[in-house]
Design a protein around this motif. Structure first.
Motif, PDB file in Angstrom:
ATOM      1  N   ALA A  52      -5.475  -2.581  16.807  1.00 36.43           N
ATOM      2  CA  ALA A  52      -4.576  -3.705  16.546  1.00 36.43           C
ATOM      3  C   ALA A  52      -3.438  -3.303  15.615  1.00 36.43           C
ATOM      4  CB  ALA A  52      -5.373  -4.864  15.946  1.00 36.43           C
ATOM      5  N   LEU A  53      -3.739  -2.470  14.632  1.00 34.13           N
ATOM      6  CA  LEU A  53      -2.697  -2.010  13.704  1.00 34.13           C
ATOM      7  C   LEU A  53      -1.682  -1.129  14.431  1.00 34.13           C
ATOM      8  CD1 LEU A  53      -4.906  -1.148  10.595  1.00 34.13           C
ATOM      9  CD2 LEU A  53      -3.415  -3.117  10.884  1.00 34.13           C
ATOM     10  N   ILE A  54      -2.162  -0.240  15.289  1.00 32.73           N
ATOM     11  CA  ILE A  54      -1.261   0.598  16.086  1.00 32.73           C
ATOM     12  C   ILE A  54      -0.386  -0.274  16.973  1.00 32.73           C
ATOM     13  CG2 ILE A  54      -1.155   2.323  17.931  1.00 32.73           C
ATOM     14  CD1 ILE A  54      -1.934   3.557  15.316  1.00 32.73           C
ATOM     15  N   SER A  55      -0.970  -1.315  17.548  1.00 28.72           N
ATOM     16  CA  SER A  55      -0.227  -2.224  18.413  1.00 28.72           C
ATOM     17  C   SER A  55       0.916  -2.894  17.661  1.00 28.72           C
ATOM     18  CB  SER A  55      -1.173  -3.280  18.987  1.00 28.72           C
ATOM     19  OG  SER A  55      -0.478  -4.243  19.735  1.00 28.72           O
ATOM     20  N   ALA A  56       0.645  -3.313  16.428  1.00 28.85           N
ATOM     21  CA  ALA A  56       1.680  -3.989  15.635  1.00 28.85           C
ATOM     22  C   ALA A  56       2.860  -3.063  15.386  1.00 28.85           C
ATOM     23  CB  ALA A  56       1.088  -4.468  14.316  1.00 28.85           C
ATOM     24  N   GLY A  57       2.585  -1.808  15.017  1.00 33.70           N
ATOM     25  CA  GLY A  57       3.672  -0.869  14.756  1.00 33.70           C
ATOM     26  C   GLY A  57       4.402  -0.441  16.008  1.00 33.70           C
ATOM     27  N   ALA A  58       3.642  -0.173  17.072  1.00 30.48           N
ATOM     28  CA  ALA A  58       4.255   0.292  18.319  1.00 30.48           C
ATOM     29  C   ALA A  58       5.089  -0.792  18.978  1.00 30.48           C
ATOM     30  CB  ALA A  58       3.170   0.771  19.285  1.00 30.48           C
ATOM     31  N   GLY A  59       4.800  -2.059  18.676  1.00 30.74           N
ATOM     32  CA  GLY A  59       5.549  -3.150  19.283  1.00 30.74           C
ATOM     33  C   GLY A  59       7.035  -3.103  18.960  1.00 30.74           C
ATOM     34  N   ILE A  60       7.398  -2.539  17.816  1.00 33.06           N
ATOM     35  CA  ILE A  60       8.820  -2.416  17.462  1.00 33.06           C
ATOM     36  C   ILE A  60       9.522  -1.484  18.438  1.00 33.06           C
ATOM     37  CG2 ILE A  60      10.410  -1.646  15.668  1.00 33.06           C
ATOM     38  CD1 ILE A  60       8.263  -2.434  13.614  1.00 33.06           C
ATOM     39  N   VAL A  61       8.881  -0.356  18.751  1.00 32.89           N
ATOM     40  CA  VAL A  61       9.461   0.606  19.698  1.00 32.89           C
ATOM     41  C   VAL A  61       9.476   0.027  21.107  1.00 32.89           C
ATOM     42  CG1 VAL A  61       9.231   2.920  20.679  1.00 32.89           C
ATOM     43  CG2 VAL A  61       8.705   2.527  18.258  1.00 32.89           C
ATOM     44  N   VAL A  62       8.402  -0.675  21.462  1.00 31.09           N
ATOM     45  CA  VAL A  62       8.323  -1.277  22.795  1.00 31.09           C
ATOM     46  C   VAL A  62       9.467  -2.264  23.010  1.00 31.09           C
ATOM     47  CG1 VAL A  62       6.975  -2.866  24.229  1.00 31.09           C
ATOM     48  CG2 VAL A  62       5.855  -0.930  23.128  1.00 31.09           C
ATOM     49  N   GLY A  63       9.785  -3.061  21.993  1.00 31.52           N
ATOM     50  CA  GLY A  63      10.891  -4.008  22.121  1.00 31.52           C
ATOM     51  C   GLY A  63      12.202  -3.316  22.425  1.00 31.52           C
ATOM     52  N   ARG A  64      12.465  -2.206  21.748  1.00 26.36           N
ATOM     53  CA  ARG A  64      13.696  -1.451  22.006  1.00 26.36           C
ATOM     54  C   ARG A  64      13.706  -0.882  23.418  1.00 26.36           C
ATOM     55  NH1 ARG A  64      13.914   2.007  16.328  1.00 26.36           N
ATOM     56  NH2 ARG A  64      14.332   0.235  14.953  1.00 26.36           N
ATOM     57  N   LEU A  65      12.550  -0.377  23.860  1.00 22.40           N
ATOM     58  CA  LEU A  65      12.484   0.203  25.208  1.00 22.40           C
ATOM     59  C   LEU A  65      12.719  -0.852  26.277  1.00 22.40           C
ATOM     60  CD1 LEU A  65       9.445   2.630  24.820  1.00 22.40           C
ATOM     61  CD2 LEU A  65      11.855   3.258  25.089  1.00 22.40           C
ATOM     62  N   ILE A  66      12.194  -2.059  26.058  1.00 27.29           N
ATOM     63  CA  ILE A  66      12.409  -3.123  27.046  1.00 27.29           C
ATOM     64  C   ILE A  66      13.880  -3.500  27.105  1.00 27.29           C
ATOM     65  CG2 ILE A  66      11.980  -5.574  27.493  1.00 27.29           C
ATOM     66  CD1 ILE A  66       9.095  -5.125  26.759  1.00 27.29           C
ATOM     67  N   ASP A  67      14.549  -3.571  25.973  1.00 27.45           N
ATOM     68  CA  ASP A  67      15.986  -3.848  25.987  1.00 27.45           C
ATOM     69  C   ASP A  67      16.729  -2.816  26.829  1.00 27.45           C
ATOM     70  OD1 ASP A  67      16.108  -6.172  24.579  1.00 27.45           O
ATOM     71  OD2 ASP A  67      16.638  -5.266  22.667  1.00 27.45           O
ATOM     72  N   ARG A  68      16.332  -1.547  26.714  1.00 25.15           N
ATOM     73  CA  ARG A  68      17.060  -0.471  27.386  1.00 25.15           C
ATOM     74  C   ARG A  68      16.639  -0.296  28.842  1.00 25.15           C
ATOM     75  NH1 ARG A  68      16.274   4.057  22.591  1.00 25.15           N
ATOM     76  NH2 ARG A  68      17.680   3.105  21.058  1.00 25.15           N
ATOM     77  N   ARG A  69      15.326  -0.353  29.097  1.00 29.13           N
ATOM     78  CA  ARG A  69      14.792   0.007  30.415  1.00 29.13           C
ATOM     79  C   ARG A  69      14.272  -1.160  31.226  1.00 29.13           C
ATOM     80  NH1 ARG A  69      16.693   5.109  31.307  1.00 29.13           N
ATOM     81  NH2 ARG A  69      16.356   6.432  29.463  1.00 29.13           N
ATOM     82  N   GLY A  70      14.033  -2.278  30.571  1.00 26.27           N
ATOM     83  CA  GLY A  70      13.454  -3.415  31.262  1.00 26.27           C
ATOM     84  C   GLY A  70      11.941  -3.402  31.181  1.00 26.27           C
ATOM     85  N   PRO A  71      11.304  -4.521  31.506  1.00 30.44           N
ATOM     86  CA  PRO A  71       9.850  -4.639  31.357  1.00 30.44           C
ATOM     87  C   PRO A  71       9.043  -3.890  32.407  1.00 30.44           C
ATOM     88  CG  PRO A  71      10.757  -6.650  32.255  1.00 30.44           C
ATOM     89  CD  PRO A  71      11.933  -5.790  31.902  1.00 30.44           C
ATOM     90  N   ARG A  72       9.609  -3.635  33.580  1.00 34.39           N
ATOM     91  CA  ARG A  72       8.817  -3.056  34.669  1.00 34.39           C
ATOM     92  C   ARG A  72       8.251  -1.694  34.291  1.00 34.39           C
ATOM     93  NH1 ARG A  72      11.217  -1.530  40.659  1.00 34.39           N
ATOM     94  NH2 ARG A  72       9.223  -1.022  41.665  1.00 34.39           N
ATOM     95  N   LEU A  73       9.091  -0.770  33.870  1.00 36.30           N
ATOM     96  CA  LEU A  73       8.636   0.575  33.519  1.00 36.30           C
ATOM     97  C   LEU A  73       7.730   0.540  32.298  1.00 36.30           C
ATOM     98  CD1 LEU A  73       8.722   3.653  33.829  1.00 36.30           C
ATOM     99  CD2 LEU A  73      10.820   3.647  32.439  1.00 36.30           C
ATOM    100  N   VAL A  74       8.111  -0.237  31.288  1.00 37.48           N
ATOM    101  CA  VAL A  74       7.343  -0.266  30.047  1.00 37.48           C
ATOM    102  C   VAL A  74       5.946  -0.834  30.275  1.00 37.48           C
ATOM    103  CG1 VAL A  74       7.230  -1.275  27.736  1.00 37.48           C
ATOM    104  CG2 VAL A  74       9.406  -0.422  28.620  1.00 37.48           C
ATOM    105  N   MET A  75       5.843  -1.963  30.980  1.00 37.66           N
ATOM    106  CA  MET A  75       4.550  -2.598  31.151  1.00 37.66           C
ATOM    107  C   MET A  75       3.676  -1.855  32.158  1.00 37.66           C
ATOM    108  SD  MET A  75       5.426  -6.684  30.741  1.00 37.66           S
ATOM    109  CE  MET A  75       3.736  -7.079  30.257  1.00 37.66           C
TER     110      MET A  75
END
Length: 390
Positions: A52-75
């Motif tokens: 859960a702690l890793i998820s909280a920190g990684a979520g910041i990077v995931v948000g940036r990736l979704i802005d750039r690449r969209g949700p399809r590749l990330v999810m």
């Protein structure tokens, strides 16, 4: 059915499965894991908390990736990582490797749980997002209803390792193809599609500007504090009610009915949005939940009244999920939403992750569960007051 509707339907299914496999299965299996391996329940739960702690920190990077690449590749990538992590959990021969597997699962949670799904829906639906967000959280709210009994049914014949293997298969069969094939509505990040024409700032600069404002910090603190108060109390409802004289079965029923309260709260979100502004919504949400929690702290019975207060507290918790999904867009718009929401969601996710053990710790310091409910209920009401002015 258009592409957005297909994508929403896909996310409804994948959120049920992702939460079921990567979150709700573990509480059902932890006792069996401890008995089979000799690891203490606390030690095994620590691995889950690390995820859960890793998820909280990684979520910041995931948000940036979704802005750039969209949700399809990330999810889709998150789903694949989740399958591999679940198999690694099933095969872990030692406690350190069990922790490592859950750390990888935390990466998958960051890329498949609510925050990336909220970012996707906000990007696709824009001003029409409230109905779509409500639909998603209402449907996904049944994840524990599906996967807790399924996990319990599997562990008898298969053991905990075999159960995780089957759950990994379900995760692979459902989430990977749905994310890969149906998250296809057009995604045009403003920064890469003429965003600079809308103003002097790029999306990255706009995000940095928002993140540095005192208002953003204040709203994030209020949402985080309120989340901890509501989650730490509702998740520790059983020992409070047992102390009030309810037997375990009735106390567990009350805990289950907080889920019904969450559904009721979410059903009321759309009319609430129509009639209130962002500040009023925060104040009303935390007032509702705080009143329920304080009442549980102060009222000794009878059992039906305590259960009713538990449902009220659950309604506040259910509303919190939708408020978390909509707060950033309501206040700062949808530009650079993934970046901003990733930072906004990280401390809230952390608070929710720490809430079960944190509630027990507060109870120890305060002198018991009634005192803990009173302290955190009053803190939630304080968050309501502050939320009205930030």
């Amino acid at each position: 059915m258009d592409a957005r509707s297909r994508a929403l339907a896909a996310l409804c299914a994948t959120e049920i499965v992702s939460w079921g496999v990567l979150y709700y299965a573990f509480p059902v299996l932890v006792g069996t894991i401890s008995a089979d391996t000799g690891w203490s329940v606390g030690a095994a739960t620590g691995a889950f908390s690390v995820g859960a702690l890793i998820s909280a920190g990684a979520g910041i990077v995931v948000g940036r990736l979704i802005d750039r690449r969209g949700p399809r590749l990330v999810m889709t990538t998150g789903s694949v990582i989740g399958v591999l992590a679940t198999l690694a959990i099933a095969a872990a021969p030692t406690l350190p490797l069990f922790y490592a597997a859950w750390a990888v699962a935390g990466l998958a949670q960051a890329a498949t749980f609510y925050p990336p799904a909220f970012a996707a829906i906000t990007g696709w639906y824009g001003e029409q997002r409230v109905h779509a967000l409500t639909t998603l959280t209402l449907v996904a709210g049944f994840s524990s209803t599906v996967f807790a009994p399924l996990t319990a049914a599997l562990v008898g014949p298969l053991g905990w390792r075999g159960t995780f293997v089957v759950l990994a298969g379900i995760l692979a069969v459902v989430t990977v193809p749905l994310h890969a094939l149906l998250l296809t509505p057009p995604w045009r990040p403003r920064e890469h599609a003429g965003g600079e024409a809308d103003g002097p700032q790029t999306d990255a600069e706009h995000a940095r500007t928002v993140l540095r404002t005192p208002r953003f910090v204040a709203v994030t603190v209020v949402m985080t504090a309120g989340a901890f108060g509501l989650y730490a109390t509702t998740i520790n409802l059983v020992p409070l009610l047992e102390g009030r004289g309810l037997d375990l079965g009735l106390a567990a029923l009350a805990l289950g009915l907080t889920g019904a309260g969450q559904v009721l709260g979410r059903l009321g979100f759309v009319p609430l949005v129509r009639r209130t502004g962002p500040r009023a919504r925060i104040a009303m949400l935390f007032t509702l939940g705080g009143v329920g929690v304080v009442a549980l702290a102060l009222v000794p019975g009878p059992a039906p009244l305590l259960i009713a207060f538990a449902v009220v507290a659950g309604a506040g918790r259910g509303l919190h999920t939708l408020l978390q999904a909509s707060t950033v867009a309501d206040r700062w718009g949808t530009r650079a939403f993934g970046r901003i929401n990733g930072v906004f969601s990280a401390p809230v996710t952390l608070a929710v992750a720490l809430a079960p053990a944190g509630g027990v710790a507060v109870a120890g310091l305060a002198g018991g569960f009634p005192a803990m409910f009173l302290v955190l209920g009053l803190a939630t009401l304080l968050a309501a007051v502050v939320g009205l002015v930030v």
